[in-house]
Design a protein around this motif. Structure first.
Motif, short mmCIF file in Angstrom:
data_model
loop_
_atom_site.label_atom_id
_atom_site.label_comp_id
_atom_site.label_asym_id
_atom_site.label_seq_id
_atom_site.Cartn_x
_atom_site.Cartn_y
_atom_site.Cartn_z
N GLU A 65 0.38 -12.04 5.56
CA GLU A 65 0.46 -11.61 7.63
C GLU A 65 0.35 -9.85 7.37
N ASN A 66 0.17 -9.79 6.07
CA ASN A 66 -0.09 -7.80 6.68
C ASN A 66 -0.72 -7.28 5.15
N CYS A 67 -1.07 -6.13 4.56
CA CYS A 67 -0.74 -5.87 3.75
C CYS A 67 -0.76 -4.16 3.89
N ALA A 68 -0.55 -3.26 2.94
CA ALA A 68 0.10 -1.62 3.28
C ALA A 68 -1.78 -0.59 3.75
N ASP A 69 -1.33 -0.27 3.75
CA ASP A 69 -1.90 0.97 4.35
C ASP A 69 -2.67 2.50 2.97
N LYS A 70 -1.75 2.02 2.07
CA LYS A 70 -2.04 2.75 0.72
C LYS A 70 -2.43 1.76 -0.57
N GLU A 71 -3.24 2.55 -1.53
CA GLU A 71 -4.08 1.23 -2.56
C GLU A 71 -2.93 0.98 -3.40
N LYS A 72 -2.47 2.28 -4.22
CA LYS A 72 -0.81 2.04 -4.46
C LYS A 72 -0.38 2.85 -5.09
N TYR A 75 5.10 3.70 -2.90
CA TYR A 75 5.94 3.61 -1.73
C TYR A 75 6.40 2.04 -1.66
N THR A 76 7.94 2.80 -1.73
CA THR A 76 8.51 1.01 -2.37
C THR A 76 8.45 0.25 -1.36
N GLY A 77 8.91 -0.70 -1.69
CA GLY A 77 8.40 -1.92 -0.40
C GLY A 77 6.97 -2.88 -0.04
N GLU A 78 5.87 -1.64 -0.72
CA GLU A 78 5.12 -2.21 0.30
C GLU A 78 4.16 -2.73 -1.06
N VAL A 79 3.27 -3.46 0.26
CA VAL A 79 2.60 -4.60 -1.08
C VAL A 79 0.55 -4.55 -0.61
N SER A 80 0.25 -3.76 -1.68
CA SER A 80 -0.97 -3.49 -1.92
C SER A 80 -2.24 -4.79 -1.43
N ALA A 81 -3.36 -4.58 -1.07
CA ALA A 81 -4.52 -5.49 -0.55
C ALA A 81 -4.72 -5.65 -1.97
N ALA A 82 -4.57 -5.34 -2.80
CA ALA A 82 -4.83 -5.50 -3.85
C ALA A 82 -3.86 -6.85 -5.17
N MET A 83 -2.71 -6.24 -4.53
CA MET A 83 -1.47 -7.66 -5.34
C MET A 83 -1.95 -8.99 -4.32
N GLU A 108 -5.17 4.01 13.83
CA GLU A 108 -5.69 4.65 12.51
C GLU A 108 -5.00 3.81 10.86
N ILE A 109 -4.02 3.40 11.20
CA ILE A 109 -3.25 2.57 10.27
C ILE A 109 -4.13 1.99 9.96
N LEU A 110 -4.78 0.77 11.33
CA LEU A 110 -5.00 -0.46 10.96
C LEU A 110 -6.74 -0.40 10.06
N LYS A 111 -7.45 0.85 10.67
CA LYS A 111 -8.43 0.99 10.42
C LYS A 111 -8.65 1.53 8.99
N THR A 112 -7.65 1.89 8.25
CA THR A 112 -7.25 2.09 7.15
C THR A 112 -7.06 0.77 6.12
N VAL A 114 -7.76 -2.58 7.44
CA VAL A 114 -8.91 -3.28 7.18
C VAL A 114 -9.75 -2.74 6.22
N GLN A 115 -10.21 -1.30 5.91
CA GLN A 115 -11.38 -0.83 4.94
C GLN A 115 -10.56 -1.19 3.35
N LEU A 116 -9.35 -1.55 2.91
CA LEU A 116 -8.38 -1.35 2.24
C LEU A 116 -8.12 -3.25 1.71
N ALA A 117 -8.85 -4.02 2.73
CA ALA A 117 -8.46 -5.51 2.18
C ALA A 117 -9.82 -5.66 2.73
N LEU A 118 -11.24 -4.97 3.00
CA LEU A 118 -12.03 -5.68 2.58
C LEU A 118 -12.23 -4.47 0.93
N ALA A 119 -12.12 -3.79 0.85
CA ALA A 119 -12.26 -3.34 -0.71
C ALA A 119 -12.55 -4.38 -1.94
N ASN A 120 -10.41 -5.00 -1.11
CA ASN A 120 -9.96 -5.80 -2.19
C ASN A 120 -10.86 -7.03 -1.80
#
Ligand code: 3PY
Length: 251
Positions: A65-72, A75-83, A108-112, A114-120
């Motif tokens: 339902e979401n993913c982080a706007d950072k790769e890894k 970032y305590t508590g966040e879940v990356s697109a790769a995860m 801007e956050i959502l743009k990032t 989206v890009q991380l989701a697609l990259a993964n």
């Protein structure tokens, strides 16, 4: 290619055990059924891997339902697109109005994200939609255009082709109010024209645009009968198999 999709958004509902029961129940209900749409369930992060392992993922796609706007990293508590991708989930819902409003997710956050989701390798189900005051002021077309342009229009046509859009008028989320099928069709057609102006007719025609916001068994058939409504992103009615199945079968 444009697909018909019915996707559930469980939001912050169900314990892991309840979620597994629900997913297995849906899996059973779909067995042997000829279905005319792709079925997806959006579950909390904690459920993704167990749900993906418990169901036939060729029949039911799993979405975060979401993913982080950072790769890894730190970032305590966040879940990356790769995860998310490593759980077996193939989709991620991004930009839901609840995340925009309560967690201050900016374009801007959502743009990032989206890009991380697609990259993964994840397919973003990207939500857009206006609040009531914007609709009443006749600004709904420009609001959704801005949401699309600000977060998605930096994508190449090839990457944009991987996005699923979900139009969810905020005034219809959790309120029991639904846009009429005519209102949904009007704005979905407008969204498709916006996509065509940027990416051309083929990309626009191929884009799946879901309707979300209190869609249910009672209104799904009429909504899905509209040429530019390619399915639904379903909140409350996705939390019970006997409420979700009739929506799937509305196609
Ligand atoms: C709803 O149906 O209320 C939703 O928010 C679906 O995402």
């Amino acid at each position: 290619m444009r697909k018909n999709i019915v996707a559930g958004n469980w939001k912050m509902n169900t314990t892991l055990q309840e979620g597994l029961e629900l997913a297995k129940g849906l899996n059973e209900a779909l067995k042997g059924k000829a279905i005319n749409c792709d079925v997806i369930i959006g579950t909390p992060f904690t459920h993704l891997a167990s749900v993906a392992a418990a169901i036939d993922t060729d029949k039911i796609g799993v979405a975060a339902e979401n993913c982080a706007d950072k790769e890894k990293g730190a970032y305590t508590g966040e879940v990356s697109a790769a995860m998310v991708a490593s759980t077996g989930a193939k989709y991620v819902i991004l930009g839901h109005s609840e995340r925009r409003a309560y967690y201050h997710e900016t374009p801007e956050i959502l743009k990032t994200k989206v890009q991380l989701a697609l990259a993964n390798g994840l397919t973003p189900i990207f939500c857009i939609g206006e609040v009531l005051e914007e609709r009443e002021a006749g600004k709904h077309f420009e609001v959704v255009d801005a949401q699309i342009k600000e977060s998605l229009f930096d994508l190449s046509a090839e990457d944009f082709g991987k996005i699923v859009l979900a139009y969810e008028p905020v005034w219809a989320i959790g309120t029991g109010k639904t846009a009429s099928a005519e209102q949904a069709e009007e704005i979905h057609a407008h969204i498709r024209a916006t996509l065509a102006a940027k990416y051309g007719n083929t990309v626009a025609d191929d884009c799946t645009i879901l309707y979300g916001g209190s869609a249910n068994a009672g209104n799904a058939k009429e909504l899905f009968s509209k040429p530019n409504v390619d399915g639904g992103l379903i909140g409350g009615a996705s939390l019970a198999v006997d409420k979700f199945m009739p929506i799937i079968e509305a196609f």
